[in-house]
Structure formats: structure tokens, C-alpha cells
Design a protein around this motif. Structure first.
Motif, PDB file in Angstrom:
ATOM      1  N   ALA A 125       0.821  -1.216   0.000  1.00 47.80           N
ATOM      2  CA  ALA A 125       0.000   0.000   0.000  1.00 47.80           C
ATOM      3  C   ALA A 125       0.856   1.269   0.000  1.00 47.80           C
ATOM      4  CB  ALA A 125      -0.937  -0.011   1.206  1.00 47.80           C
ATOM      5  N   HIS A 126       1.955   1.258   0.726  1.00 45.73           N
ATOM      6  CA  HIS A 126       2.773   2.471   0.858  1.00 45.73           C
ATOM      7  C   HIS A 126       3.714   2.676  -0.327  1.00 45.73           C
ATOM      8  CE1 HIS A 126       5.340  -0.723   2.405  1.00 45.73           C
ATOM      9  NE2 HIS A 126       6.389   0.073   2.172  1.00 45.73           N
ATOM     10  N   ARG A 127       3.800   1.690  -1.235  1.00 48.46           N
ATOM     11  CA  ARG A 127       4.733   1.797  -2.353  1.00 48.46           C
ATOM     12  C   ARG A 127       4.049   2.056  -3.694  1.00 48.46           C
ATOM     13  NH1 ARG A 127      10.007   0.187  -1.897  1.00 48.46           N
ATOM     14  NH2 ARG A 127      10.665  -0.620   0.123  1.00 48.46           N
ATOM     15  N   LEU A 128       2.738   1.918  -3.760  1.00 45.19           N
ATOM     16  CA  LEU A 128       2.053   2.065  -5.038  1.00 45.19           C
ATOM     17  C   LEU A 128       1.805   3.537  -5.354  1.00 45.19           C
ATOM     18  CD1 LEU A 128      -0.577  -0.829  -4.803  1.00 45.19           C
ATOM     19  CD2 LEU A 128       1.537  -0.782  -6.133  1.00 45.19           C
ATOM     20  N   PRO A 129       2.178   3.982  -6.530  1.00 50.03           N
ATOM     21  CA  PRO A 129       1.885   5.370  -6.902  1.00 50.03           C
ATOM     22  C   PRO A 129       0.393   5.568  -7.077  1.00 50.03           C
ATOM     23  CG  PRO A 129       2.796   4.166  -8.767  1.00 50.03           C
ATOM     24  CD  PRO A 129       2.921   3.261  -7.582  1.00 50.03           C
ATOM     25  N   PRO A 130      -0.114   6.772  -6.878  1.00 50.97           N
ATOM     26  CA  PRO A 130      -1.553   7.023  -7.021  1.00 50.97           C
ATOM     27  C   PRO A 130      -2.004   6.937  -8.482  1.00 50.97           C
ATOM     28  CG  PRO A 130      -0.377   9.079  -6.682  1.00 50.97           C
ATOM     29  CD  PRO A 130       0.633   7.981  -6.493  1.00 50.97           C
ATOM     30  N   ARG A 150      -9.358  -9.945  -3.072  1.00 50.10           N
ATOM     31  CA  ARG A 150      -9.222 -10.311  -1.666  1.00 50.10           C
ATOM     32  C   ARG A 150      -7.763 -10.270  -1.227  1.00 50.10           C
ATOM     33  NH1 ARG A 150     -13.262 -15.580  -1.719  1.00 50.10           N
ATOM     34  NH2 ARG A 150     -15.232 -14.433  -1.835  1.00 50.10           N
ATOM     35  N   TYR A 151      -6.883 -10.736  -2.099  1.00 49.49           N
ATOM     36  CA  TYR A 151      -5.458 -10.737  -1.777  1.00 49.49           C
ATOM     37  C   TYR A 151      -4.954  -9.312  -1.580  1.00 49.49           C
ATOM     38  CZ  TYR A 151      -0.426 -11.185  -2.408  1.00 49.49           C
ATOM     39  OH  TYR A 151       0.928 -11.095  -2.244  1.00 49.49           O
ATOM     40  N   LEU A 152      -5.320  -8.411  -2.473  1.00 52.55           N
ATOM     41  CA  LEU A 152      -4.891  -7.016  -2.344  1.00 52.55           C
ATOM     42  C   LEU A 152      -5.393  -6.395  -1.041  1.00 52.55           C
ATOM     43  CD1 LEU A 152      -5.412  -5.876  -6.032  1.00 52.55           C
ATOM     44  CD2 LEU A 152      -3.218  -6.007  -4.836  1.00 52.55           C
ATOM     45  N   GLU A 153      -6.620  -6.759  -0.662  1.00 51.93           N
ATOM     46  CA  GLU A 153      -7.173  -6.208   0.573  1.00 51.93           C
ATOM     47  C   GLU A 153      -6.425  -6.723   1.797  1.00 51.93           C
ATOM     48  OE1 GLU A 153     -11.345  -6.939   0.302  1.00 51.93           O
ATOM     49  OE2 GLU A 153     -11.624  -5.454  -1.299  1.00 51.93           O
ATOM     50  N   THR A 154      -5.903  -7.969   1.735  1.00 54.69           N
ATOM     51  CA  THR A 154      -5.101  -8.470   2.861  1.00 54.69           C
ATOM     52  C   THR A 154      -3.796  -7.697   2.993  1.00 54.69           C
ATOM     53  OG1 THR A 154      -3.896 -10.163   1.584  1.00 54.69           O
ATOM     54  CG2 THR A 154      -6.029 -10.801   2.549  1.00 54.69           C
ATOM     55  N   LEU A 155      -3.386  -7.039   1.914  1.00 50.33           N
ATOM     56  CA  LEU A 155      -2.166  -6.211   1.955  1.00 50.33           C
ATOM     57  C   LEU A 155      -2.465  -4.775   2.375  1.00 50.33           C
ATOM     58  CD1 LEU A 155      -0.471  -7.363  -1.397  1.00 50.33           C
ATOM     59  CD2 LEU A 155      -0.115  -8.275   0.913  1.00 50.33           C
ATOM     60  N   GLY A 156      -3.729  -4.512   2.698  1.00 53.96           N
ATOM     61  CA  GLY A 156      -4.115  -3.160   3.085  1.00 53.96           C
ATOM     62  C   GLY A 156      -4.409  -2.257   1.910  1.00 53.96           C
TER      63      GLY A 156
END
Length: 271
Positions: A125-130, A150-156
């Protein structure tokens, strides 16, 4: 032997030999529209012919223009045999379908794919550009859409908040959208990626893979005679034991073949 291709309600040329009694109605083999109609035809027509030869009655290969239309037809029991994803089998089961086999070997996972030249090396979540554009084939695609979401949501990562989400209708279309630069990340699954032209495959790379679920099943309608249901299962399992069968499996991008399976394996899918 008659093997027909029916796509989105329209008939394409059929392949006919006149060995079957005229009073046997065809079995309809419904295949979830995971990929383009032409690609599905090349993948499943040879299997339909083998099934027809062993069942001693015609088998029609059919698909639908969308997941939702396909499942409407399943609910109306229009298909005798179905190939669909584990999540949608739960709906098919309510309409009286039962699993006889599943894809063997490779675990059933979703994958997230980027272009090989993308700067994205991990999904955090903290590394993805907007403003990233995320492509999916269809909301009902279990591995490619549901499992990757679902997998992405587990990563916040909140998919609909953190991405611009687009749907492209099929696995082929979303992968070509990624290849063409229309999206930055695509959800799909490995057989579809393997089925793409080599230049497309080489231009893409997998950046993440979800935890596994039970593999893609093949199910039959509950009123199919037990002998025929058993024959369908035997044909699928036996494909990997003969040169012709292995050739069919390679054409389906499923070199690992099929193994016997039953409904119990899918009882907890998605839970």
C-alpha cells in the motif's frame, strides 16, 4: 459424430460425421467464457469430439457472451456438462450440477501481472503510486478478479479506492489491455497467461500470486445417466495417458490433465 460450436447464440460451421443414431439429442457442453470465443473453440472442440465418440451421442460445445449470461443458462439447466470456476460451481450446484473431475496438478490461484518494463516490483500500500489502472476480465472471474481483490485487501490495499478499476470481459482482453498500456496491472490466472502469443507473454511478468483454492471443476447435470457421467469422468482422466489426449490437453493449455473430484472439495470455496 456431430460436434457443433454455438457462440453467443449464433451458430458457426459444424463438423459432422454420420455415425450417430438420429434419436439421441446432443449433450451441451457449456464452457465459461474465460477467453475469446475463437480461442475457446480451438481449445474445447477436440475434447467435445472425444466425449461424443465415447458417449456414442453428439456433444455440442457452447459458450456465452458473458459470465452472467452463462450462469443464467446454468440456472435454466441449459447445459449438460459445464466447465466453470470454483466459486460459480456453488451456484451451479443449486441447479443440480455435480462435479466429476477437476484440473490436476497446478494449484488454482489468481495472479497479478504487470508489463516487464513496469517500475512496480511489489504490491504494498505504501509503495504504489496514485492513479494506477487495474484491469480485470469480469466481476465473476474467481481467480482473476475475486481472489486477487481479496489478496490485495489483505495487503491493506483498497481496490476501488486505490485504483482506477476497469473490466474487459475476458482473460485475453485484459491481458491485451495490459500489453497495450491501457492498464498498469491486470488480474488473471496462469493458463490464460500461458495461452497468449509468445511476444505478449515475454512482455509481461507476474508480480504477485494469491493463496490457492480448489481447481477448476467439470460438472454434469444431475439427471445425466450415471453411466454417462462416469464416462465423462473417465474420458477426462484418461486424456493424459495417450498421445492424442496429451495433444488435446496441450491445446487447452492444461498439460497436467484432469483427476477425479466431487462436490465435497468445493464446500468451503470462498469462505
Amino acid at each position: 459424430m456431430a460436434v457443433f460450436l454455438m457462440l453467443a447464440g449464433a451458430c458457426l460451421p459444424s463438423f459432422v460425421a454420420h455415425a450417430q443414431p438420429p434419436d439421441l439429442p446432443p449433450y451441451r457442453f457449456g464452457v465459461l467464457p474465460l477467453q475469446s470465443p475463437n480461442k475457446l473453440a480451438s481449445m474445447f472442440l477436440p475434447l467435445a469430439k472425444v466425449l461424443g465418440d465415447r458417449l456414442h451421442r453428439p456433444v455440442q460445445f457452447v459458450t456465452a457472451p458473458s459470465f452472467s449470461v452463462f450462469m443464467q443458462r446454468v440456472a435454466q439447466r441449459e447445459y449438460d456438462i459445464v466447465y466453470l470456476n470454483p466459486m460459480l460451481f456453488a451456484e451451479a450446484q443449486k441447479s443440480g450440477y455435480h462435479v466429476v473431475a477437476k484440473i490436476a496438478g497446478e494449484p488454482f490461484t489468481g495472479i497479478l501481472v504487470v508489463r516487464r518494463d513496469s517500475s512496480i516490483t511489489e504490491l504494498a500500500a505504501h509503495r504504489l503510486p496514485p492513479g494506477l489502472r487495474l484491469g480485470f476480465p469480469d466481476p465473476g472471474a474467481f481467480a482473476a478478479t475475486v481472489m486477487t481483490r481479496r489478496y490485495l485487501e489483505t495487503l491493506g490495499i483498497m481496490v476501488d479506492k486505490d485504483f482506477k478499476v476497469k473490466y474487459f470481459g475476458s482473460q485475453d482482453s485484459v491481458l491485451m489491455a495490459l500489453y497495450s498500456g491501457l492498464v498498469d496491472i491486470a488480474g488473471t490466472w496462469k493458463p490464460s497467461l500461458r495461452s497468449m502469443p509468445k511476444d505478449v507473454q515475454q512482455a509481461l511478468r507476474i508480480v504477485a500470486e494469491t493463496p490457492p483454492q480448489p481447481q477448476m471443476p467439470i460438472a454434469v447435470r444431475g439427471d445425466m445417466p450415471a453411466h454417462d457421467a462416469k464416462t465423462v469422468a473417465e474420458v477426462l482422466v484418461d486424456l493424459s495417458s495417450t498421445p492424442d489426449g496429451r495433444r488435446i490437453l496441450r491445446g487447452m493449455e492444461l498439460p497436467q490433465g484432469f483427476v477425479l473430484a466431487d462436490d465435497s472439495e468445493y464446500a468451503k470455496v470462498g469462505k
